[in-house]
Structure formats: C-alpha cells, structure tokens
Design an enzyme around this catalytic site. Structure first.
Site, PDB file in Angstrom:
ATOM      1  CE1 TYR A 330     -23.895   3.738  21.573  1.00 46.79           C
ATOM      2  CE2 TYR A 330     -21.410   4.261  22.033  1.00 46.79           C
ATOM      3  CZ  TYR A 330     -22.320   3.323  21.933  1.00 46.79           C
ATOM      4  OH  TYR A 330     -22.367   1.894  21.985  1.00 46.79           O
ATOM      5  CB  CYS A 331     -26.611   5.885  24.266  1.00 45.98           C
ATOM      6  SG  CYS A 331     -27.805   5.018  25.528  1.00 45.98           S
ATOM      7  CG  LEU A 332     -28.931  10.271  28.190  1.00 38.19           C
ATOM      8  CD1 LEU A 332     -30.258  10.559  27.849  1.00 38.19           C
ATOM      9  CD2 LEU A 332     -28.390  10.150  29.701  1.00 38.19           C
TER      10      LEU A 332
END
Length: 599
Positions: A330-332
């Site tokens: 998720y994301c980073l």
C-alpha cells in the site's frame, strides 16, 4: 430571532465569569511558554519547507501576459457588476441565478444560510469571484517551468483558502448565529480550545482534529485478533487468527506504508480489510513498522528491504511451510514491495512471490501529484539539514504536509469547528488514525525523496542499488494487480498506471472511485464509489484505457478476490498464530510498535 436552544447536557453550562477566569489563568501561563518557544518554532517552520521564501522567490521571477491579464480584469469587473445587479434585484424581490457558485465538492458553503440570506450569499459570491480572478491572473504568468508554476498555484491557493469568509466570525452565518444564541460562549470555548492546543503543542498551535480519548488500540480500533510472532529493529510481524474451517495454502503478506500506522486497514470490524481477508479464508500476515527515534537515524532503504518484506517472507515460509506468498503493498509499502520483487528477480528467487497487489502505489514518480509542490532540490536540502540534526522527520511535520494538500477539509474546517463554533473534536476512527503519525528515519527519507521524487531513477534499470543489488523493476514478471484511485492527491492514478506498465508479467489495473484512503478502504457492505476495470493490460495512454474500461458498482474487494483465487492454492487446515516452537506469540496485536507515539 429563534429562541435560545435548551441545553441537552445534564451538567449546567459554566458561567461566563468562570469561563473568563479559566481563560485568563491559562493565557498567563501559556503566553510565557508560547513566547519562549517562538525562536525554535519559527526556525522549524522556516527550515521545514521555506514556503514563504519560496513563494517570494518564485513571484520575483514571473511576468504576466498583458493580454491575459486584461481579459482577467475585464471578466472580473463584468462579473462584479452582474453580482451587484443581482443584489439590487433581490432587494426588489426579483430572483436571479447565481453569478458564481461553489464547486460541487466545496463543503464550506453547504449551509442553506449561504444561499437563503441575501447578505451572506453576496459575501460568498464576492469571495468566489475574487478567488477566481486571482487564480485566472496567476494563469497568465509566463517565464516559469511547470514545477515553479505548480508551486505558485499552491501557495496562492493556500492564501485564498485562508481568507475564505467561512473562517471569520462576522462573515460566517452559522458562527454568527451560534455566537448570538450562546451569548458568545462559543467564542470563549473556542479560545479555551486554542489554549489547550497551544499547551498540548508546548507553545506551538497544534489543532486537535479528533477526540483521542474516544479510541484505544486493540479496544475499538485495530481489533482483528492476532499475535506478534516475530520482530526486529524495524518491524513486528502480525499473524491473524483464522476464522474459517479451511484456509488457502498460499498465505498473504501485507506491506503497509510507514508514513502512518498499518491499522488504516483494520480500523473497525465494519471497514477492516484485514478482517475481511481473514473471513475469505486467507492466512494474513501484516508488517507493523516501528515509530523510530534518533537511534534509527541511519536506517536506510536497504534496511527497510532486508528487515521488512524479506525478513517477513522468511518467517512466513518457516511458519506455514508454503514456498510462495501472495503480497499486498500500500502506497510507500507498495513501492518497497516493487523493490523487493526486483531484488528477488535479480538473485533468481522471484518464485517466492506468487502474486503482488499494489494499492495506490507509485513506481514512476515523473508526475507525483500535489506532493511535488514540496519537493525540489532546495527544499529537500533544507529538510535534510533538519533531519540530520534530529535523526528523523517528525510525524507532525509529515501530517502537516498532507493536511495542506486538502487545507479546507483538514485544516480550516477544524479551525472553524473548534475555535469559532467552540465544539469538541469529533470521535472519528479515520481521524484518530490520521493523527497517529509516525516519524521517518533521516537516511531512509532522504533516499526516498532524492531517488524517487527528485531523480525518478527508481524506475530505471540500475537506478537504485539496495543491499548491493542493482534493481530493475522492468525485470518483474510476477502476476500483478494494481489499484489506482480516481481522486488520489498523493499517488495520482495516472502515475500508478504508468508504474504498472513497467512490469512484464501478467498485469491487471483497476481504478477505484474516491481517493487515497476511501478508495482503498471500501468494504462491500458500504456499497460505495464503484470501480473501473478492463481486460486490457496497462500500457500507453491511461486516458485510452479509461475510455475502454467498464464501470462496476460497489467495492473492488470482491473483484480482487476473484483475481487472487488463481494464486491462492489448495485448501489446508487453519494455521493458529504462536503454535510454531521457534515463533511463539510475543504479544497480542496490534502490538507495541503500533502503540508507540511521540506526542
């Protein structure tokens, strides 16, 4: 005028004199702290992003296109006269259409009083006209590259948002009404709230966005049952209790971002993605990153790779006996997952990952969206100077950055409610998580900003070397599922689409409605937002893909579940956490790393 509303609380309202006495005592104490902290607070504000300096510097480099500037002035005065004419017609009882209206998603003027009261309707439209004129004038700026133009647009928008009539007592009809009905007690309570926030911030104003006392980790947020079965300097690995009679042979590892705590995916049972995955028969493991102090200042991206997903994969294989794992980033956390896949590909171990799912993840940072306004070489250098002194980027600084991207929703609405209306902060699980910010180690964050945002070299073959291995994301051939969100201001969906097109294996792209959080955390029971899906792999122009994609109703979760079934393996007996001799349960989820705060 309406009658004063009856009190709904059993406790009587404090007397005006009592409120004033409390304010006076608090003010005397806090002003000393406030003044004492200003040199440090001022220096931190200047060093963080040099926003004011950047703005003035950028404006000194611009010139306006005369023709466009004249057009902007002519249009403004035409609209202003139209507005005055409409106001006069209103006085005569002749109704007319609005000269300018708020955007559909501008909730500042949602109160009926902004439309029904002629004076406040005039104030609202006057503000919107001036705001439009300012931004139109800025559009006539010449002599700037796209980056500088974006920065100027952002700085000016911040000023426009701050000057909105909603933010002042006498020009906000709801605040004015509350003031009259409460004999001004809302303003005194608001001032008390300001003093409390100053005290909590030790002289710096840190607006409290949520009733923190309403939530407790493991009690009413992050409540899916699980155990910590492994930990090192950077992670605690959570294994969740199974709830089905059989589970899929291939386990799932979730790699969340470490900008915030993992439990955005496990807020409450009704919206917990982790709980939903467990209920689908998956054996779920989740990385819970530590909230670092200065002792971890030298932890870099290499460490996050080795001590994060790689250490987790080793542990999961030993616990479950499964040679492959399905992964979700998720994301980073997704950016790190792509680095993990490239690393495994380079050392010939890519078969350890059966599939990879990327949620609102950027790999190609050419168009980083709104965050790009904070990131150029001068600002990163300034930030590095501060981080090298502290050993980390403070979580509140990161939170302020994200809040500024949606200032009306995440700054000014709370200023109005807390300081003008005198209300207590709401009890909202998402805001509680948002306020539970984490620090970023200095070395890691510097690498992240420079390699990804400034250089955009991560996507290039050999553009980043981790643990001595040159990475090449184009070498990744694992089956992949990418989720973008249409209103994402942190990971713009066209950028996530571009990253997905770098992969060589079977790759599916899905676009969810809403934004970076709500578009991901969208349980089927909510039946909201919808998503776009296509059989075509992500490549070329994302707009072409969008035109061909079909809009589906409801959550994307079941769609993903149908996709992951191909990689889930056969059914086996449930795996209870803590049963393996070498991996006993260390503590119950959510664990001490998630609970670590620096207020």
């Amino acid at each position: 005028m309406d009658k004063k509303p009856k009190m709904t609380s059993e406790a009587p309202e404090p007397a005006l004199s009592e409120l004033m006495q409390t304010v006076a005592v608090s003010t005397q104490r806090l002003m000393t702290d406030f003044l004492a902290n200003q040199p440090e607070a001022f220096q931190r504000g200047i060093d963080q992003y040099k926003l004011g300096d950047e703005f003035l510097k950028r404006m000194s480099e611009v010139w306006l296109d005369p023709a466009m500037a004249i057009d902007a002035n002519v249009n403004f005065w035409k609209d202003a006269f139209d507005l005055w004419g409409r106001a006069l017609n209103d006085e005569l009882g002749v109704s007319g259409s609005e000269v300018v209206a708020p955007e559909r998603d501008d909730y500042r003027f949602r109160s009926k009083r902004w439309t029904e009261d002629r004076i406040f309707d005039f104030i609202k439209q006057s503000y919107l006209l001036v705001a439009r004129y300012i931004m139109t004038s800025v559009d006539s700026v010449k002599g700037l590259d796209v980056k500088k133009k974006t920065q100027i647009d952002f700085f000016i928008q911040q000023y426009i948002d701050a000057m909105a009539p909603t933010n002042f007592v006498l020009t906000n009809p709801d605040v004015l009404r509350r003031t009259i009905e409460s004999d001004g007690q809302n303003l005194l309570k608001g001032f008390q709230n300001i003093l409390a926030d100053l005290e909590r911030g030790e002289g710096q104003l840190k607006t409290q966005m949520v009733d923190a006392d309403a939530f407790e980790l493991g009690k009413n947020v992050a409540v899916t049952p699980g155990q910590i079965i492994y930990q090192n300097d950077l992670i605690q690995l959570i294994q969740y209790e199974p709830t089905t009679s059989k589970v899929n042979r291939t386990p799932i590892l979730i790699v969340p971002p470490w900008i915030n705590k993992y439990y955005i995916l496990d807020l409450q049972p009704k919206n917990s993605m982790i709980g939903w995955l467990v209920a689908q028969g998956h054996t779920v493991f989740v990385i819970s990153w530590i909230n670092p102090d200065r002792n971890l200042a030298e932890k870099g991206f290499d460490d996050y790779l080795l001590e994060g997903p790689l250490a987790a994969l080793d542990t999961i294989e030993k616990i479950t006996g499964a040679s492959e794992t399905n992964t979700i980033g998720y994301c980073l956390g997704g950016t790190l997952l792509s680095a993990t896949l490239a690393y495994l590909s380079a050392i010939g171990e890519s078969d350890r990952v059966s599939s990879a799912t990327f949620l609102a993840t950027m790999i190609d940072f050419e168009n980083p969206g709104d965050l790009g306004v904070f990131i150029d070489d001068e600002q990163v250098t300034s930030l590095e100077k501060r981080m090298n002194q502290d050993g980390f980027l403070d979580g509140s600084d990161m939170a302020t950055t994200f809040n500024m991207l949606r200032a009306n929703d995440l700054i000014w609405s709370f200023v109005v409610n807390s300081y003008l209306m005198g209300d207590k902060p709401p009890a909202f699980d998402l805001l509680y998580w948002n306020s539970d910010s984490t620090r970023m180690p200095a070395k890691m964050h510097s690498q992240y900003l420079r390699k990804m945002y400034l250089e955009n070299s991560f996507k290039e073959p050999g553009g980043m070397i981790l643990a001595g291995i040159p990475l090449d994301v184009s070498s990744i051939r694992n089956p992949a599922f990418f989720l973008g969100t249409v209103d994402d201001h942190i990971a713009p969906w066209k950028s996530t689409f571009s990253g997905a097109s770098l992969f060589k294996g079977p790759t599916k792209f899905v676009l969810s409605g809403s934004g970076h959080i709500a578009g991901v955390v969208n349980p089927p029971s909510a039946n909201k937002y919808g998503y776009w899906s296509s059989r075509e792999r992500p490549k070329g122009d994302p707009d072409n893909w969008y035109q061909k994609a079909a809009l589906k109703e409801g959550s994307w979760w079941p769609h993903w579940q149908r996709w992951i079934t191909k990689y889930a393996g056969s059914k086996v007996a449930p795996r209870k956490p803590g049963r393996k001799k070498n991996f006993p349960a260390l503590e119950a989820a959510p664990g001490s790393y998630a609970a670590r705060r620096f207020d």
